[in-house]
Design an enzyme around this catalytic site. Structure first.
Site, PDB file in Angstrom:
ATOM      1  N   CYS A   1       0.863  -1.170   0.000  1.00 49.86           N
ATOM      2  CA  CYS A   1       0.000   0.000   0.000  1.00 49.86           C
ATOM      3  C   CYS A   1       0.908   1.230   0.000  1.00 49.86           C
ATOM      4  O   CYS A   1       1.818   1.321   0.837  1.00 49.86           O
ATOM      5  CB  CYS A   1      -0.902   0.004   1.231  1.00 49.86           C
ATOM      6  SG  CYS A   1      -1.837   1.551   1.412  1.00 49.86           S
TER       7      CYS A   1
ATOM      8  N   ASP B   1      -0.188  -5.877   0.213  1.00 54.63           N
ATOM      9  CA  ASP B   1      -1.427  -6.168  -0.503  1.00 54.63           C
ATOM     10  C   ASP B   1      -1.188  -7.418  -1.336  1.00 54.63           C
ATOM     11  O   ASP B   1      -0.082  -7.633  -1.843  1.00 54.63           O
ATOM     12  CB  ASP B   1      -1.818  -5.014  -1.424  1.00 54.63           C
ATOM     13  CG  ASP B   1      -2.312  -3.790  -0.678  1.00 54.63           C
ATOM     14  OD1 ASP B   1      -3.038  -3.972   0.317  1.00 54.63           O
ATOM     15  OD2 ASP B   1      -1.989  -2.669  -1.092  1.00 54.63           O
TER      16      ASP B   1
END
Length: 151
Positions: free
Chosen positions: A49, A56
């Site tokens: 992120c 992620d």
């Protein structure tokens, strides 16, 4: 890049710090002019992120119809791995990968599906393609079910 110029296949390569530094290599398509589908699935794609730095995760499916070139698969694996410490939103990662492949390979057609696992309770799926698929192409479903969690 010609097959004789491959720099990663058959050699130890530690990876790349950034997607921009990653080297995508290509080999000649043994069936130029034939519309056939090549699929790569990367079920453990990881990026960061850009705001929180938290990891992620996504399941990427890349489908393309080669032109004169095929992507060399080890270089693709190393390129995708270069996102592991790269901060970018889901949309940026997914579309950037598709555009980079188009720029390197000049395929007849390409699509990428980014099936991202939930962040903040919301899964985000991102899809991009270069245009309509070639007529008569067998185009199977990408096979990734919508995220349902535990319900």
């Amino acid at each position: 890049m010609e097959e004789t110029h491959l720099t990663q296949l058959g050699r130890e390569v530690r990876g790349f710090e950034t997607p921009e530094a990653a080297v995508l290599e290509r080999v000649a398509n043994p069936h130029p002019g034939t519309a056939y589908l090549v699929r790569f699935a990367a079920p453990e794609f990881t990026s960061l992120c850009p705001v929180t730095g938290q990891p992620d995760f996504a399941h990427l499916v890349i489908d393309y119809v080669p032109g004169d070139w095929l992507v060399e698969s080890k270089s693709l694996k190393l390129y995708l791995g270069s996102f592991r410490n790269h901060g970018a939103f889901h949309e940026d990662c997914t579309v950037a990968i598709g555009k980079r492949l188009v720029g390197e390979l000049a395929p007849q057609w390409l699509r990428i599906g980014g099936y991202w696992y939930p962040r903040g309770g919301i899964p985000i799926d991102v899809f991009w393609q270069t245009g309509p698929a070639p007529e008569g192409l067998w185009l199977p479903d990408q096979g990734v079910a919508p995220y349902r969690g535990r319900g």
